[in-house]
Scaffold this active site. Structure first.
Site, mmCIF file in Angstrom:
data_model
loop_
_atom_site.group_PDB
_atom_site.id
_atom_site.type_symbol
_atom_site.label_atom_id
_atom_site.label_comp_id
_atom_site.label_asym_id
_atom_site.label_seq_id
_atom_site.Cartn_x
_atom_site.Cartn_y
_atom_site.Cartn_z
ATOM 1 N N HIS A 19 0.843 -1.203 0.000
ATOM 2 C CA HIS A 19 0.000 0.000 0.000
ATOM 3 C C HIS A 19 0.881 1.259 0.000
ATOM 4 O O HIS A 19 0.637 2.191 -0.748
ATOM 5 C CB HIS A 19 -0.887 0.057 1.265
ATOM 6 N N LYS A 43 -16.024 -7.204 4.704
ATOM 7 C CA LYS A 43 -15.016 -8.264 4.749
ATOM 8 C C LYS A 43 -15.001 -9.056 6.057
ATOM 9 O O LYS A 43 -14.065 -9.782 6.315
ATOM 10 C CB LYS A 43 -13.631 -7.660 4.516
ATOM 11 N N ARG A 93 -1.754 -6.112 -8.390
ATOM 12 C CA ARG A 93 -0.524 -6.859 -8.096
ATOM 13 C C ARG A 93 -0.286 -7.946 -9.118
ATOM 14 O O ARG A 93 0.830 -8.227 -9.501
ATOM 15 C CB ARG A 93 -0.617 -7.505 -6.702
ATOM 16 N N SER A 131 -2.978 -7.715 3.019
ATOM 17 C CA SER A 131 -3.269 -7.561 4.451
ATOM 18 C C SER A 131 -3.699 -8.902 5.041
ATOM 19 O O SER A 131 -3.337 -9.250 6.164
ATOM 20 C CB SER A 131 -4.379 -6.536 4.659
HETATM 21 O O1 PNS Z 1 -8.972 -2.842 -0.048
HETATM 22 P P1 PNS Z 1 -10.249 -3.360 -0.605
HETATM 23 O O2 PNS Z 1 -11.026 -4.048 0.478
HETATM 24 O O3 PNS Z 1 -10.062 -4.201 -1.823
HETATM 25 O O4 PNS Z 1 -11.129 -2.078 -1.054
HETATM 26 C C1 PNS Z 1 -12.411 -2.219 -1.562
HETATM 27 C C2 PNS Z 1 -13.110 -0.839 -1.693
HETATM 28 C C3 PNS Z 1 -13.136 -0.131 -0.371
HETATM 29 C C4 PNS Z 1 -12.375 0.008 -2.713
HETATM 30 C C5 PNS Z 1 -14.561 -1.108 -2.206
HETATM 31 O O5 PNS Z 1 -15.157 -2.101 -1.423
HETATM 32 C C6 PNS Z 1 -15.446 0.137 -2.193
HETATM 33 O O6 PNS Z 1 -15.216 1.073 -2.905
HETATM 34 N N1 PNS Z 1 -16.498 0.112 -1.339
HETATM 35 C C7 PNS Z 1 -17.417 1.201 -1.204
HETATM 36 C C8 PNS Z 1 -18.829 0.828 -1.677
HETATM 37 C C9 PNS Z 1 -18.967 1.031 -3.181
HETATM 38 O O7 PNS Z 1 -18.782 2.114 -3.711
HETATM 39 N N2 PNS Z 1 -19.297 -0.054 -3.876
HETATM 40 C C10 PNS Z 1 -19.470 -0.034 -5.321
HETATM 41 C C11 PNS Z 1 -18.130 -0.182 -6.046
HETATM 42 S S1 PNS Z 1 -18.169 -1.612 -6.986
#
Ligand code: PNS
Length: 164
Positions: A19, A43, A93, A131
């Site tokens: 990150h 999650k 990645r 993570s």
């Molecule tokens: O680190 P991560 O868990 O892969 O991040 C995921 C994240 C936070 C980017 C994604 O879950 C998100 O944007 N959530 C907010 C809800 C949202 O906007 N959902 C629609 C996008 S498909």
């Protein structure tokens, strides 16, 4: 003046060197980078609370002049609009990340055609770091000190019994 603000969203449970590598790369190409921790993550139970994650990221990114840290919930596109951000930064990645990232980027584009998703690749040495693996390996007594910032190692030690 034309400035570009981007959001780097994620769960960051916890922040890894992958990150941080992406934050360093992103901060060089946008004017302002906002690291945004999702508060209502689906999650499952996180290891670190949102304030703990925010504190760790703030500390680890202190040296970057154009990086700030905050939290959000609800739709990312709504948060980005509120922030006046033109772009979302995400790391890829490996090919295995691509499908999920592609779906998210396309859904976000559907929801807000003005918001662009920028993909960057972290340094090769971090391509396998996540993570989830960090938490699992640390819990089983593995040494993760080359893969997360020192302050995260300290927080892991305080939080998780480590068999080492
Ligand atoms: O680190 P991560 O868990 O892969 O991040 C995921 C994240 C936070 C980017 C994604 O879950 C998100 O944007 N959530 C907010 C809800 C949202 O906007 N959902 C629609 C996008 S498909």
């Amino acid at each position: 003046m034309h400035t570009v603000k981007a959001i780097y969203p994620g769960t960051f449970d916890p922040l890894t060197n992958g990150h941080l590598d992406l934050i360093a790369r992103g901060s060089k190409i946008v004017d302002q980078l906002v690291v945004a921790i999702l508060r209502n993550s689906e999650k499952g139970t996180p290891l670190f609370t949102v304030p703990e994650r925010e504190e760790m990221i703030t500390e680890a990114t202190r040296s970057f002049g154009n990086v700030s840290v905050t939290t959000f919930d609800g739709l990312l596109v709504d948060f980005a609009r509120q922030q006046g951000a033109k772009a979302v930064l995400r790391g890829i990645r490996a090919i295995s990340d691509y499908e999920y990232e592609f779906q998210m980027a396309m859904m976000n584009r559907k929801l807000d055609p003005e918001l662009e998703t920028l993909f960057m690749m972290p340094a090769e040495k971090y391509t396998y770091v996540s993570s989830r693996l960090i938490k699992g390996v640390f819990q089983l007594g593995g040494d993760v000190s080359a893969l997360v910032p020192p302050l995260v190692v300290e927080r892991l030690k305080a939080k998780v019994p480590n068999r080492l």
